[in-house]
Scaffold this active site. Sequence first.
Site, PDB file in Angstrom:
ATOM      1  N   CYS A   1       0.814  -1.218   0.000  1.00 63.12           N
ATOM      2  CA  CYS A   1       0.000   0.000   0.000  1.00 63.12           C
ATOM      3  C   CYS A   1       0.847   1.267   0.000  1.00 63.12           C
ATOM      4  O   CYS A   1       0.534   2.225  -0.709  1.00 63.12           O
ATOM      5  CB  CYS A   1      -0.960  -0.006   1.193  1.00 63.12           C
ATOM      6  SG  CYS A   1      -0.175  -0.311   2.789  1.00 63.12           S
TER       7      CYS A   1
ATOM      8  N   HIS B   1      -1.565   7.193   3.481  1.00 61.07           N
ATOM      9  CA  HIS B   1      -0.120   7.061   3.647  1.00 61.07           C
ATOM     10  C   HIS B   1       0.546   8.258   2.978  1.00 61.07           C
ATOM     11  O   HIS B   1       0.375   8.487   1.773  1.00 61.07           O
ATOM     12  CB  HIS B   1       0.383   5.768   3.003  1.00 61.07           C
ATOM     13  CG  HIS B   1       0.002   4.526   3.756  1.00 61.07           C
ATOM     14  ND1 HIS B   1      -0.533   4.537   5.026  1.00 61.07           N
ATOM     15  CD2 HIS B   1       0.114   3.209   3.405  1.00 61.07           C
ATOM     16  CE1 HIS B   1      -0.740   3.275   5.417  1.00 61.07           C
ATOM     17  NE2 HIS B   1      -0.357   2.471   4.458  1.00 61.07           N
TER      18      HIS B   1
END
Length: 365
Positions: free
Chosen positions: A159, A254
Site C-alpha cells: 500500500c 499514507h
Amino acid sequence: MSEKLKVGIIGATGMVGQRYVTLLANHPWFEVTTVAASKRSAGKTYGEAVNGRWKMGETPIPEAVKDLTVLDAEDVDAVASQVDFIFSAINLDKADTRKLEDEYAKHEIPVVSNNSAHRWTPDVPMVVPEINPDHIEVIKAQHERLGTQRGFVAVKPNCSIQSYTPAIAAWQKFEPTQVLACTYQAISGAGKTLETAPEIQNNVIPYIPGEEAKSEDEPLKIFGHLDSEKKEIVKAQSPVITSQCLRVPVLYGHTVATFINFKQNPSKEELVEALQEYSGVPQELELPSAPRQFIQYLNDDDRPQVRYDVNFEHGMGISIGRLRPDKIFDWKFVGLSHNTARGAAGGAIELAELLAAKGYLEPRD
C-alpha cells in the site's frame, strides 16, 4: 460486460475484506455472491460475523451481503463451487497464504490477492494497472506451471509504495537513479482504527515489520519486464531505493517524503507536466474503478494533506505536492495515497477489472 461475474471474498470480515464489500456494492461488472473467513466466523451471517467490529465508519453493510452465510475460507471446494473468481484478503502467515491461494488457482478459480505472500513468485504479476498492465501476460506461464486453464494468482503491491511509485513512473523518461522515501503510514494499514490502537495515541511508531524491504524492492518488480524465455518478471535494477517507514496516528492515508536523483536534468515545469499528463490503460479502457486523473499536482505549500486530499478520485488518485530542489538530491516532494482504497481493496478491484477487460476473468461454464 454481458453478465456480472460472481465474486467471492476470502478474509471478508477483516478491515480490507470489509473495504472490498463496500467498494463492490453495485459494481457494474462484479457481484459478491460468497464471503468466507476463518472457522470461527463460518456459519454466521456476514452481518453477525462483523457485528461489533465493522470498521467502515458510517458506511453501512451492503444489504446484498449482510445475510450471506460466511463460509470457511479453507473449504476451497465449497467456495470454488459458487464463484467465477475470488479476492483474497486472508490473514494467514505467508506459507499458508501461498498454499491456500495456489489451491484456489488449481481449482480453476482466479485469485486477485491483497496479500504479500506471492508478490515475489516469478510468474505472478504484481500490478499497478496504470504502470505495468503488460505484466499480466506472465499469467500464461503460470498456467503452464500450475497445470490450469483459467486458474491463476495476481497480486497488487504494498500500500505505501502507491504514494511515490506513480511519480517515479511518470518521470521514467528523466531516468531516475536514486530514491529516498520516508513514509508516514495510517493505522488502518495494520487493520486497526484509532479506537482499537491505543498504542498510536499521541505517538509515532518508527518501525513497521517488513515494510521497508517492501518499499525498497517492490517498485523494482513493477518497473521490471517480462522475460518470455525465463517465463517470469525480471525486476529492474534502478532506481536504487532506500526507505524509512513510520506508523502515525491517522486513520486513512499514507504520506511520503521523497527525495530523488535523475540522470537527466528536468525542470520543475517538466516534472509537474509529466505528473499531470500521466495516465494508462485503465483510463483508456475507462475501467469502472479507474480515476479519470491518476495523479494530481497541488501547488499550495501545505498540500497534500490527509484531511483534504486522501479521497481524491474516490481514494483511487495520487496527490503530489511540495516539489522543490534539494541540497543533496536533485528534487524532493510529498506524496499521498489512500491506503485501503488505491493501496488495498480498490487497487485490487481495478486490477480485476483490467484482467476482465483483457479476457483473463470470465464466467465459468
